[in-house]
Design a protein around this motif. Structure first.
Motif, PDB file in Angstrom:
ATOM      1  N   ASP A 136     -62.538   1.984  -3.596  1.00 56.08           N
ATOM      2  CA  ASP A 136     -62.489   0.706  -2.905  1.00 56.08           C
ATOM      3  C   ASP A 136     -62.151   0.916  -1.430  1.00 56.08           C
ATOM      4  OD1 ASP A 136     -62.073  -2.377  -2.927  1.00 56.08           O
ATOM      5  OD2 ASP A 136     -60.225  -1.564  -2.051  1.00 56.08           O
ATOM      6  N   ARG A 138     -60.331  -0.683   0.769  1.00 55.64           N
ATOM      7  CA  ARG A 138     -58.928  -0.773   1.186  1.00 55.64           C
ATOM      8  C   ARG A 138     -58.124   0.398   0.626  1.00 55.64           C
ATOM      9  NH1 ARG A 138     -56.052  -6.681   1.636  1.00 55.64           N
ATOM     10  NH2 ARG A 138     -53.892  -5.984   1.693  1.00 55.64           N
ATOM     11  N   ALA A 164     -63.068 -10.550  -0.554  1.00 54.76           N
ATOM     12  CA  ALA A 164     -61.968 -11.311   0.040  1.00 54.76           C
ATOM     13  C   ALA A 164     -60.861 -10.414   0.583  1.00 54.76           C
ATOM     14  CB  ALA A 164     -61.398 -12.281  -1.005  1.00 54.76           C
ATOM     15  N   HIS A 165     -60.532  -9.330  -0.129  1.00 50.42           N
ATOM     16  CA  HIS A 165     -59.388  -8.513   0.280  1.00 50.42           C
ATOM     17  C   HIS A 165     -59.655  -7.694   1.540  1.00 50.42           C
ATOM     18  CE1 HIS A 165     -61.755  -5.630  -1.977  1.00 50.42           C
ATOM     19  NE2 HIS A 165     -60.944  -4.646  -1.637  1.00 50.42           N
ATOM     20  N   LEU A 166     -60.879  -7.803   2.091  1.00 49.56           N
ATOM     21  CA  LEU A 166     -61.214  -7.127   3.346  1.00 49.56           C
ATOM     22  C   LEU A 166     -61.356  -8.116   4.498  1.00 49.56           C
ATOM     23  CD1 LEU A 166     -63.865  -4.597   1.983  1.00 49.56           C
ATOM     24  CD2 LEU A 166     -61.374  -4.340   2.122  1.00 49.56           C
ATOM     25  N   THR A 167     -60.752  -9.286   4.341  1.00 48.63           N
ATOM     26  CA  THR A 167     -60.869 -10.338   5.359  1.00 48.63           C
ATOM     27  C   THR A 167     -59.518 -10.807   5.887  1.00 48.63           C
ATOM     28  OG1 THR A 167     -60.811 -12.186   3.782  1.00 48.63           O
ATOM     29  CG2 THR A 167     -62.960 -11.177   4.196  1.00 48.63           C
ATOM     30  N   SER A 168     -58.417 -10.147   5.523  1.00 48.92           N
ATOM     31  CA  SER A 168     -57.080 -10.692   5.772  1.00 48.92           C
ATOM     32  C   SER A 168     -56.313  -9.942   6.856  1.00 48.92           C
ATOM     33  CB  SER A 168     -56.264 -10.647   4.475  1.00 48.92           C
ATOM     34  OG  SER A 168     -56.016  -9.300   4.096  1.00 48.92           O
ATOM     35  N   GLU A 170     -53.436  -8.689   6.350  1.00 51.89           N
ATOM     36  CA  GLU A 170     -52.860  -7.506   5.692  1.00 51.89           C
ATOM     37  C   GLU A 170     -53.853  -6.340   5.707  1.00 51.89           C
ATOM     38  OE1 GLU A 170     -50.810 -11.056   3.659  1.00 51.89           O
ATOM     39  OE2 GLU A 170     -52.775 -10.607   4.516  1.00 51.89           O
ATOM     40  N   PHE A 171     -55.125  -6.649   5.524  1.00 49.88           N
ATOM     41  CA  PHE A 171     -56.156  -5.614   5.642  1.00 49.88           C
ATOM     42  C   PHE A 171     -56.170  -5.046   7.058  1.00 49.88           C
ATOM     43  CE2 PHE A 171     -60.648  -5.038   7.079  1.00 49.88           C
ATOM     44  CZ  PHE A 171     -60.860  -3.799   6.502  1.00 49.88           C
ATOM     45  N   THR A 273     -54.825 -14.821   5.272  1.00 51.75           N
ATOM     46  CA  THR A 273     -53.903 -13.902   4.614  1.00 51.75           C
ATOM     47  C   THR A 273     -54.447 -13.539   3.231  1.00 51.75           C
ATOM     48  OG1 THR A 273     -52.622 -15.669   3.586  1.00 51.75           O
ATOM     49  CG2 THR A 273     -51.953 -14.968   5.806  1.00 51.75           C
ATOM     50  N   ASP A 274     -53.868 -12.498   2.635  1.00 47.19           N
ATOM     51  CA  ASP A 274     -54.294 -12.107   1.291  1.00 47.19           C
ATOM     52  C   ASP A 274     -54.219 -13.286   0.317  1.00 47.19           C
ATOM     53  OD1 ASP A 274     -55.041  -9.490   1.716  1.00 47.19           O
ATOM     54  OD2 ASP A 274     -53.123  -8.613   1.099  1.00 47.19           O
ATOM     55  N   ALA A 277     -57.275 -15.591   1.054  1.00 46.42           N
ATOM     56  CA  ALA A 277     -58.559 -14.984   1.371  1.00 46.42           C
ATOM     57  C   ALA A 277     -59.621 -15.295   0.320  1.00 46.42           C
ATOM     58  CB  ALA A 277     -58.403 -13.477   1.515  1.00 46.42           C
TER      59      ALA A 277
END
Length: 289
Positions: A136, A138, A164-168, A170-171, A273-274, A277
């Motif tokens: 993955d 991230r 989604a987890h690549l748009t925050s 935190e990412f 944010t996560d 997202a």
């Protein structure tokens, strides 16, 4: 693994390669205008174009814009350390290796079957210092040493949508950790009217980086059609004038937004944010027709 048709010459023509990979049905279609060039499609959506004889040739509009970013990170011939989140046919990694020999690159491409297909049918130059991790994006980014990269490029799509987890924010904290001081982050973003995803991604990057620039077709920026935009972010001033000149000279000219105009374009969107997202919007079917 599904059926595969290996590329064989039929007279003067190369035949397509079709194979099932983790992300769907992959097709390598020969370019009729270039002897050893191929277009990669996943489930009918164009992903990459590669010319094995001329890896510095960039056919796709968004890849040309990312090529401009690469060219502005460091002068031609100067090695760089680059991370590519999303590999496709490894087009941009090949570009870096061709234009900046001795560069060291890490590619994170989750689809292991796709990586195998590309390595087999579109082999890399043996002198290219390119390491590919099939994890993955991230997760792979977390393995990059702190302060290692001159450039991080995010070009990740699953089913034609950015996860989604690549748009925050935190990412982007992980991106910043991997970058050298003064390093650049570039992302290929896809959106259409009303451009809520794109505006949110600009706001998210603005929450983590001091300097931003956005390159896109003017019709995309006006919300007239679905398309790609390249977002560039750094902590030091960006070469906006030169980026503008290069984008304007492309076969499909792009417009560069930065500073106040980019802030106005964002329209008060909030950082993502996560917890909040979501994946980028799916393109309409007409985009690939």
């Amino acid at each position: 693994m599904g059926k595969s048709r290996n590329p064989r010459r039929s007279g003067a023509a190369l035949t397509s390669v079709v194979e099932t990979v983790d992300g769907g049905l992959a097709e390598l279609i020969p370019d009729p205008d270039r002897a050893r060039a191929w277009t990669l499609l996943i489930d009918g959506a164009p992903q990459s174009h590669v010319d094995l004889d001329d890896p510095a040739y960039l056919s796709f509009e968004y890849q040309r814009r990312l090529g401009h970013v690469i060219d502005l990170v460091a002068p031609p011939g100067k090695p760089v350390q680059a991370v590519h989140l999303g590999g496709g046919a490894l087009t941009l990694a090949r570009y870096v290796a061709a234009t900046r020999p001795r560069s060291t690159q890490q590619v994170v491409e989750r689809d292991a079957a796709l990586v195998q297909l590309v390595r087999r049918e579109l082999p890399l130059d043996r002198n290219a210092r390119i390491r590919v991790r099939s994890v993955d994006a991230r997760e792979g980014l977390a393995k990059v040493p702190e302060g290692w990269a001159d450039l991080v490029i995010a070009d990740v799509f699953s089913g034609a949508r950015t996860p989604a987890h690549l748009t925050s924010t935190e990412f982007l904290d992980e991106v910043r950790r991997a970058l050298k001081p003064g390093g650049w982050y570039a992302a290929n973003l896809a959106d259409g009217p009303p451009l809520a995803h794109l505006r949110g991604q600009i706001a998210t990057a603005a929450a983590r980086f001091a300097e931003l620039a956005l390159v896109a077709d003017p019709t995309v920026l006006r919300g007239k059609r679905f398309g790609n935009a390249v977002l560039l972010a750094a902590d030091l001033p960006l070469p906006v004038a030169e980026l503008t000149r290069r984008a304007a000279s492309d076969p499909h000219p792009g417009r560069v937004e930065h500073g106040r105009s980019l802030t106005d374009f964002t329209g008060g969107a909030l950082p993502v944010t996560d917890a909040a997202a979501v994946a980028s919007p799916a393109p309409p079917a007409s985009v690939f027709r």
